[in-house]
Motif scaffolding. Structure first.
Motif, mmCIF file in Angstrom:
data_model
loop_
_atom_site.group_PDB
_atom_site.id
_atom_site.type_symbol
_atom_site.label_atom_id
_atom_site.label_comp_id
_atom_site.label_asym_id
_atom_site.label_seq_id
_atom_site.Cartn_x
_atom_site.Cartn_y
_atom_site.Cartn_z
ATOM 1 N N CYS A 31 -0.499 -12.062 9.775
ATOM 2 C CA CYS A 31 -1.948 -11.859 9.780
ATOM 3 C C CYS A 31 -2.604 -12.813 10.774
ATOM 4 O O CYS A 31 -2.356 -14.013 10.763
ATOM 5 N N CYS A 34 -5.260 -15.271 8.574
ATOM 6 C CA CYS A 34 -4.832 -16.346 7.654
ATOM 7 C C CYS A 34 -3.366 -16.728 7.835
ATOM 8 O O CYS A 34 -2.883 -17.652 7.183
ATOM 9 N N CYS A 50 -3.481 -7.239 5.095
ATOM 10 C CA CYS A 50 -2.951 -8.510 4.581
ATOM 11 C C CYS A 50 -3.181 -8.597 3.075
ATOM 12 O O CYS A 50 -4.299 -8.379 2.605
ATOM 13 N N CYS A 53 -5.745 -11.863 2.519
ATOM 14 C CA CYS A 53 -7.169 -11.915 2.869
ATOM 15 C C CYS A 53 -7.772 -10.540 3.167
ATOM 16 O O CYS A 53 -8.965 -10.438 3.415
ATOM 17 N N PHE A 55 -7.358 -8.712 5.792
ATOM 18 C CA PHE A 55 -7.516 -8.441 7.224
ATOM 19 C C PHE A 55 -6.557 -7.321 7.652
ATOM 20 O O PHE A 55 -5.413 -7.281 7.209
HETATM 21 ZN ZN ZN Z 1 -4.598 -12.568 6.078
#
Ligand code: ZN
Length: 295
Positions: A31, A34, A50, A53, A55
Protein backbone atom coordinates in the motif's frame (compact mmCIF):
# COMPACT_ATOMS: atom_id res chain seq x y z
CA UNK A 1 5.39 -22.44 -23.72
CA UNK A 2 4.52 -23.05 -27.36
CA UNK A 3 1.95 -21.16 -29.41
CA UNK A 4 -0.85 -23.70 -28.87
CA UNK A 5 -0.54 -23.68 -25.10
CA UNK A 6 -0.32 -19.89 -25.10
CA UNK A 7 -3.58 -19.60 -27.07
CA UNK A 8 -5.21 -22.14 -24.78
CA UNK A 9 -4.13 -20.41 -21.59
CA UNK A 10 -4.67 -16.80 -22.72
CA UNK A 11 -7.62 -16.70 -25.13
CA UNK A 12 -9.09 -13.42 -23.84
CA UNK A 13 -8.27 -10.09 -22.20
CA UNK A 14 -9.76 -11.41 -18.92
CA UNK A 15 -7.52 -14.48 -18.88
CA UNK A 16 -4.43 -12.28 -19.25
CA UNK A 17 -5.61 -9.78 -16.64
CA UNK A 18 -6.42 -12.55 -14.13
CA UNK A 19 -3.04 -14.15 -14.64
CA UNK A 20 -1.34 -10.78 -14.10
CA UNK A 21 -3.41 -10.19 -10.93
CA UNK A 22 -2.51 -13.63 -9.52
CA UNK A 23 1.18 -13.01 -10.09
CA UNK A 24 0.94 -9.56 -8.53
CA UNK A 25 -0.78 -11.04 -5.50
CA UNK A 26 1.88 -13.74 -5.30
CA UNK A 27 4.71 -11.21 -5.44
CA UNK A 28 2.96 -8.97 -2.90
CA UNK A 29 1.12 -5.66 -3.17
CA UNK A 30 2.37 -2.82 -0.94
CA UNK A 31 0.00 0.00 0.00
CA UNK A 32 1.38 3.39 -1.06
CA UNK A 33 -0.38 5.13 1.81
CA UNK A 34 0.38 2.98 4.89
CA UNK A 35 2.87 0.39 3.63
CA UNK A 36 0.41 -2.44 4.44
CA UNK A 37 0.87 -5.72 2.60
CA UNK A 38 -2.59 -7.28 3.05
CA UNK A 39 -5.18 -6.49 0.38
CA UNK A 40 -8.62 -7.48 -0.85
CA UNK A 41 -9.26 -7.81 -4.59
CA UNK A 42 -12.22 -5.73 -5.85
CA UNK A 43 -13.10 -7.61 -9.01
CA UNK A 44 -15.67 -5.11 -10.25
CA UNK A 45 -13.14 -2.29 -10.13
CA UNK A 46 -9.95 -4.19 -11.00
CA UNK A 47 -8.27 -2.74 -7.93
CA UNK A 48 -6.66 -3.90 -4.72
CA UNK A 49 -7.94 -2.45 -1.46
CA UNK A 50 -5.65 -2.20 1.56
CA UNK A 51 -7.04 -4.14 4.54
CA UNK A 52 -5.41 -1.64 6.89
CA UNK A 53 -6.41 1.78 5.54
CA UNK A 54 -8.76 1.16 2.63
CA UNK A 55 -6.44 2.79 0.05
CA UNK A 56 -6.97 1.43 -3.44
CA UNK A 57 -4.28 0.44 -5.92
CA UNK A 58 -5.06 -0.26 -9.55
CA UNK A 59 -3.77 -3.49 -11.06
CA UNK A 60 -1.30 -1.64 -13.31
CA UNK A 61 -0.13 0.93 -10.76
CA UNK A 62 3.48 0.44 -9.72
CA UNK A 63 4.19 -2.06 -12.52
CA UNK A 64 5.73 -1.31 -15.91
CA UNK A 65 2.23 -1.45 -17.39
CA UNK A 66 1.29 1.62 -15.35
CA UNK A 67 1.21 4.31 -18.02
CA UNK A 68 0.45 2.02 -20.97
CA UNK A 69 -2.92 2.15 -22.73
CA UNK A 70 -2.30 -1.17 -24.49
CA UNK A 71 -4.41 -4.16 -23.46
CA UNK A 72 -3.11 -6.93 -21.22
CA UNK A 73 -3.43 -9.28 -24.17
CA UNK A 74 -1.09 -7.12 -26.26
CA UNK A 75 1.44 -7.20 -23.46
CA UNK A 76 1.05 -10.96 -23.08
CA UNK A 77 1.43 -11.64 -26.79
CA UNK A 78 4.56 -9.49 -26.88
CA UNK A 79 5.94 -11.27 -23.81
CA UNK A 80 5.20 -14.62 -25.39
CA UNK A 81 6.94 -13.70 -28.63
CA UNK A 82 9.94 -12.32 -26.76
CA UNK A 83 10.33 -15.26 -24.37
CA UNK A 84 9.43 -18.25 -26.53
CA UNK A 85 12.10 -17.86 -29.17
CA UNK A 86 15.86 -17.83 -28.87
CA UNK A 87 16.16 -15.01 -31.34
CA UNK A 88 13.83 -12.10 -30.76
CA UNK A 89 11.55 -9.74 -32.59
CA UNK A 90 11.80 -6.16 -33.74
CA UNK A 91 9.01 -3.78 -32.71
CA UNK A 92 8.09 -3.54 -36.43
CA UNK A 93 7.48 -7.28 -36.55
CA UNK A 94 5.47 -7.34 -33.30
CA UNK A 95 3.36 -4.42 -34.54
CA UNK A 96 2.64 -6.36 -37.73
CA UNK A 97 1.76 -9.50 -35.79
CA UNK A 98 -0.62 -7.58 -33.53
CA UNK A 99 -2.15 -5.74 -36.46
CA UNK A 100 -1.70 -2.47 -34.59
CA UNK A 101 -1.67 0.76 -36.57
CA UNK A 102 0.89 2.76 -34.70
CA UNK A 103 4.51 1.79 -34.18
CA UNK A 104 5.41 4.00 -31.19
CA UNK A 105 3.27 2.35 -28.46
CA UNK A 106 4.53 -1.10 -29.45
CA UNK A 107 8.11 0.11 -29.51
CA UNK A 108 7.63 1.73 -26.05
CA UNK A 109 6.12 -1.49 -24.67
CA UNK A 110 9.03 -3.59 -25.88
CA UNK A 111 11.55 -1.08 -24.57
CA UNK A 112 9.95 -1.32 -21.12
CA UNK A 113 10.03 -5.12 -21.24
CA UNK A 114 13.74 -5.05 -22.16
CA UNK A 115 14.46 -2.59 -19.34
CA UNK A 116 12.72 -4.89 -16.87
CA UNK A 117 14.85 -7.77 -18.17
CA UNK A 118 17.97 -5.68 -17.54
CA UNK A 119 16.89 -4.75 -14.01
CA UNK A 120 16.18 -8.41 -13.20
CA UNK A 121 19.77 -9.33 -14.10
CA UNK A 122 21.30 -6.24 -12.47
CA UNK A 123 20.05 -7.51 -9.11
CA UNK A 124 22.64 -10.25 -9.16
CA UNK A 125 26.41 -9.90 -9.26
CA UNK A 126 28.64 -12.44 -10.97
CA UNK A 127 30.70 -14.61 -8.62
CA UNK A 128 33.54 -17.12 -8.70
CA UNK A 129 35.78 -17.22 -11.78
CA UNK A 130 34.92 -14.65 -14.41
CA UNK A 131 36.03 -14.15 -18.01
CA UNK A 132 36.13 -10.45 -18.86
CA UNK A 133 36.62 -8.86 -22.30
CA UNK A 134 35.62 -5.89 -24.44
CA UNK A 135 33.83 -6.21 -27.78
CA UNK A 136 32.86 -3.64 -30.41
CA UNK A 137 29.32 -3.68 -31.81
CA UNK A 138 28.23 -1.79 -34.94
CA UNK A 139 25.79 0.99 -34.17
CA UNK A 140 24.42 3.89 -36.17
CA UNK A 141 25.46 7.46 -35.55
CA UNK A 142 23.01 10.31 -34.94
CA UNK A 143 22.64 12.44 -38.10
CA UNK A 144 24.27 15.55 -36.63
CA UNK A 145 27.46 13.68 -35.81
CA UNK A 146 27.91 11.82 -39.09
CA UNK A 147 30.11 14.47 -40.70
CA UNK A 148 32.60 14.21 -37.87
CA UNK A 149 33.19 10.52 -38.50
CA UNK A 150 36.10 9.62 -40.74
CA UNK A 151 35.53 8.84 -44.38
CA UNK A 152 34.94 5.23 -45.33
CA UNK A 153 33.11 4.39 -42.15
CA UNK A 154 29.82 5.75 -43.54
CA UNK A 155 27.17 6.23 -40.91
CA UNK A 156 28.37 3.23 -38.96
CA UNK A 157 30.50 3.32 -35.86
CA UNK A 158 31.43 0.88 -33.15
CA UNK A 159 30.20 0.88 -29.58
CA UNK A 160 32.27 -0.66 -26.83
CA UNK A 161 30.57 -3.44 -24.88
CA UNK A 162 32.15 -5.11 -21.85
CA UNK A 163 31.25 -8.78 -21.68
CA UNK A 164 31.57 -10.85 -18.51
CA UNK A 165 30.94 -14.57 -18.04
CA UNK A 166 31.08 -16.85 -15.02
CA UNK A 167 33.37 -19.64 -16.11
CA UNK A 168 34.49 -22.59 -14.02
CA UNK A 169 36.79 -25.52 -14.75
CA UNK A 170 35.30 -28.96 -14.48
CA UNK A 171 36.95 -32.30 -15.16
CA UNK A 172 34.73 -35.01 -16.58
CA UNK A 173 36.25 -38.43 -17.47
CA UNK A 174 39.72 -36.95 -17.17
CA UNK A 175 39.01 -34.14 -19.65
CA UNK A 176 39.32 -30.62 -18.24
CA UNK A 177 36.81 -28.15 -19.65
CA UNK A 178 35.37 -24.75 -18.79
CA UNK A 179 31.67 -24.45 -18.08
CA UNK A 180 29.72 -21.21 -18.06
CA UNK A 181 27.21 -19.73 -15.63
CA UNK A 182 25.70 -16.24 -15.83
CA UNK A 183 26.61 -13.53 -18.34
CA UNK A 184 26.55 -9.73 -18.38
CA UNK A 185 27.01 -7.32 -21.29
CA UNK A 186 27.32 -3.60 -20.62
CA UNK A 187 27.72 -0.77 -23.11
CA UNK A 188 30.69 1.35 -22.02
CA UNK A 189 30.03 5.05 -21.65
CA UNK A 190 33.65 5.89 -22.39
CA UNK A 191 37.15 4.47 -22.56
CA UNK A 192 37.87 5.93 -19.15
CA UNK A 193 39.16 3.74 -16.34
CA UNK A 194 36.58 5.18 -13.93
CA UNK A 195 33.76 3.75 -16.05
CA UNK A 196 35.38 0.29 -16.06
CA UNK A 197 35.81 0.58 -12.30
CA UNK A 198 32.16 1.44 -11.73
CA UNK A 199 31.11 -1.39 -14.01
CA UNK A 200 33.19 -3.94 -12.10
CA UNK A 201 31.94 -2.71 -8.73
CA UNK A 202 28.30 -3.06 -9.73
CA UNK A 203 28.60 -6.28 -11.76
CA UNK A 204 31.14 -8.51 -10.03
CA UNK A 205 31.42 -9.80 -6.47
CA UNK A 206 34.66 -8.49 -4.92
CA UNK A 207 35.79 -11.99 -3.89
CA UNK A 208 35.88 -13.13 -7.52
CA UNK A 209 38.83 -14.09 -9.71
CA UNK A 210 38.81 -12.20 -13.04
CA UNK A 211 40.53 -13.37 -16.23
CA UNK A 212 41.35 -10.95 -19.06
CA UNK A 213 43.74 -10.43 -21.95
CA UNK A 214 46.60 -7.94 -21.64
CA UNK A 215 44.63 -4.77 -22.46
CA UNK A 216 45.91 -1.82 -20.45
CA UNK A 217 42.40 -0.70 -19.51
CA UNK A 218 42.28 -3.60 -17.05
CA UNK A 219 45.35 -2.61 -15.00
CA UNK A 220 43.32 -1.53 -11.96
CA UNK A 221 41.18 -4.66 -11.78
CA UNK A 222 43.44 -6.19 -9.14
CA UNK A 223 42.26 -3.52 -6.66
CA UNK A 224 38.60 -4.32 -7.24
CA UNK A 225 38.49 -8.11 -7.03
CA UNK A 226 40.23 -10.92 -5.14
CA UNK A 227 42.58 -11.79 -8.02
CA UNK A 228 43.18 -10.56 -11.56
CA UNK A 229 44.84 -12.93 -14.03
CA UNK A 230 45.80 -11.57 -17.45
CA UNK A 231 46.77 -13.96 -20.23
CA UNK A 232 49.79 -13.15 -22.33
CA UNK A 233 49.55 -15.45 -25.32
CA UNK A 234 46.94 -15.53 -28.05
CA UNK A 235 46.42 -19.27 -27.45
CA UNK A 236 45.62 -18.66 -23.78
CA UNK A 237 43.16 -15.92 -24.78
CA UNK A 238 41.36 -18.34 -27.08
CA UNK A 239 41.32 -21.22 -24.58
CA UNK A 240 40.68 -19.37 -21.35
CA UNK A 241 38.31 -16.64 -22.54
CA UNK A 242 36.23 -19.13 -24.49
CA UNK A 243 32.78 -18.25 -23.15
CA UNK A 244 32.97 -14.48 -23.51
CA UNK A 245 34.09 -14.94 -27.11
CA UNK A 246 31.24 -17.36 -27.87
CA UNK A 247 28.73 -15.00 -26.25
CA UNK A 248 30.05 -12.01 -28.20
CA UNK A 249 29.82 -13.87 -31.53
CA UNK A 250 26.29 -15.11 -30.74
CA UNK A 251 25.07 -11.69 -29.61
CA UNK A 252 26.41 -9.99 -32.75
CA UNK A 253 24.84 -12.62 -35.00
CA UNK A 254 21.56 -12.40 -33.08
CA UNK A 255 21.27 -8.60 -33.26
CA UNK A 256 22.36 -8.48 -36.88
CA UNK A 257 19.68 -11.02 -37.78
CA UNK A 258 16.85 -8.99 -36.25
CA UNK A 259 17.69 -5.32 -36.57
CA UNK A 260 18.83 -3.40 -39.60
CA UNK A 261 20.65 -0.74 -37.61
CA UNK A 262 20.91 -0.16 -33.88
CA UNK A 263 21.28 3.23 -32.26
CA UNK A 264 23.92 3.25 -29.57
CA UNK A 265 21.49 4.59 -26.98
CA UNK A 266 19.28 1.51 -27.41
CA UNK A 267 22.04 -1.11 -27.72
CA UNK A 268 21.94 -1.82 -23.95
CA UNK A 269 18.23 -2.75 -24.18
CA UNK A 270 18.90 -5.34 -26.89
CA UNK A 271 21.84 -6.75 -24.94
CA UNK A 272 19.65 -6.92 -21.82
CA UNK A 273 17.13 -9.05 -23.70
CA UNK A 274 19.87 -11.27 -25.08
CA UNK A 275 21.47 -11.81 -21.63
CA UNK A 276 18.12 -12.28 -19.84
CA UNK A 277 17.33 -15.22 -22.11
CA UNK A 278 20.88 -16.57 -22.11
CA UNK A 279 20.97 -16.54 -18.30
CA UNK A 280 17.70 -18.43 -18.12
CA UNK A 281 18.54 -20.99 -20.81
CA UNK A 282 17.69 -23.86 -18.43
CA UNK A 283 14.58 -22.20 -17.00
CA UNK A 284 11.52 -24.12 -18.11
CA UNK A 285 9.12 -21.30 -17.28
CA UNK A 286 10.67 -18.21 -18.78
CA UNK A 287 7.25 -16.65 -19.42
CA UNK A 288 6.17 -16.54 -15.75
CA UNK A 289 9.66 -15.46 -14.80
CA UNK A 290 9.34 -12.54 -17.18
CA UNK A 291 5.89 -11.57 -15.86
CA UNK A 292 7.28 -11.43 -12.31
CA UNK A 293 10.08 -9.14 -13.44
CA UNK A 294 7.51 -6.65 -14.77
CA UNK A 295 5.66 -6.34 -11.47
ZN1 ZN B 1 -2.91 1.03 3.42
Amino acid sequence: MNLLSFIKEFPTEDSCRNHFRDHRFAKGVICKKCGGINHYWLSGKNQFECKGCGFRTTLRSGTILESSKLSYRYWYIALHLMSSTKKGFSAHEVRRQLGHKRYEPIWAMMKKIRSAMGRADDNQKLTGMIEFDDAYFSTSTPKGLRKKIKRGKGSQKKSKVTVMAESFPLEIDGVAQRYCGQFKMKVGKSEMKSSTQRLVETSIDKDSVVFTDQSTSYVDLKNLVNLHVSYKSEKQNVDELKWVHIAIANAKRNLLGIYHVIKEKYLQHYLDEFCFKLNRRYNSNLFDNLILSLI
